[in-house]
Design an enzyme around this catalytic site. Structure first.
Site, short mmCIF file in Angstrom:
data_model
loop_
_atom_site.label_atom_id
_atom_site.label_comp_id
_atom_site.label_asym_id
_atom_site.label_seq_id
_atom_site.Cartn_x
_atom_site.Cartn_y
_atom_site.Cartn_z
N ALA A 69 0.84 -1.19 0.00
CA ALA A 69 0.00 0.00 0.00
C ALA A 69 0.87 1.24 0.00
O ALA A 69 2.01 1.22 0.50
CB ALA A 69 -0.93 0.00 1.21
N ASP A 70 0.33 2.31 -0.56
CA ASP A 70 1.05 3.58 -0.54
C ASP A 70 0.04 4.72 -0.60
O ASP A 70 -1.11 4.52 -1.01
CB ASP A 70 2.03 3.69 -1.71
N GLN A 71 0.50 5.89 -0.21
CA GLN A 71 -0.38 7.05 -0.17
C GLN A 71 0.40 8.28 -0.60
O GLN A 71 1.57 8.46 -0.21
CB GLN A 71 -0.92 7.25 1.24
#
Length: 202
Positions: A78-80
């Site tokens: 996951a990344d943001q």
């Protein structure tokens, strides 16, 4: 009580406490193995500029990196990304940079793009990107200093120098978007994929 039906726990390619808490609260048995990739170098070499594309790329790279050393496992990356206009923010390196970021965000609406990817044995099985809009109330220097003093080192662990699930909630006047997107893991979409793989008991 776990709802996980997989032969081995889900593998999370992250050390994020927020993401770990989301999976634990959802009754998913998991193990954490941070990918430890050079995110900024990967972003720079990709030539990508759209925040959602960058988040998607980094989520895929994290899950693929851990998948290479975890054969047979479902690996979640996951990344943001946080953008204010054309400016892309990264995690602040220290308190001074955190204060600069909060001053820039003060009184403005910014966007968070959160991406999730699932890889198994090097094969991308699922990916999704969602976004939320966040409006920071007007903050004076004294308010920023007080917030940073109370929040402590946690401000350097998340992009934008805030954690909505903690003291960061006091910085906002308006929030538009999915709660899980804001915390950095599009959980509803991930759960739907895991159900499609018959990995969840509900």
């Amino acid at each position: 009580m776990t709802l996980w039906l997989g032969k081995a726990p889900l593998m999370l390619a992250s050390q994020s406490k927020a993401r770990q808490a989301l999976l634990a609260d959802a009754g998913i048995e998991f193990e954490s193995d941070p990918a430890d990739i050079d995110e900024r170098a990967i972003q720079a070499s990709s030539g990508l500029s759209a925040p959602g594309d960058i988040a998607g790329l980094l989520a895929r790279e994290k899950s693929r990196t851990v998948s290479d050393r975890r054969p047979g496992r479902y690996v979640v990356g996951a990344d943001q990304t946080l953008t204010l206009g054309s400016r892309i923010f990264n995690k602040p390196a220290g308190r001074a940079q955190a204060a600069d970021q909060l001053r820039a965000l003060s009184g403005h609406c910014h966007e968070l793009h959160a991406a999730v990817a699932v890889v198994r044995d090097g094969r991308l099985m699922f990916e999704h990107v969602s976004f939320a809009r966040m409006t920071v109330r007007r903050l004076g220097d004294a308010e920023i200093d007080n917030y940073l003093e109370k929040a402590g080192d946690a401000v350097t662990s998340s992009v934008g120098a805030y954690q909505l699930e903690g003291l960061g909630i006091h910085l906002f006047e308006r929030i538009e978007g999915d709660h899980f997107t804001i915390l950095g893991l599009p959980l509803l979409e991930l759960l739907a994929f895991l159900r499609s793989e018959h990995l969840l008991g509900i």
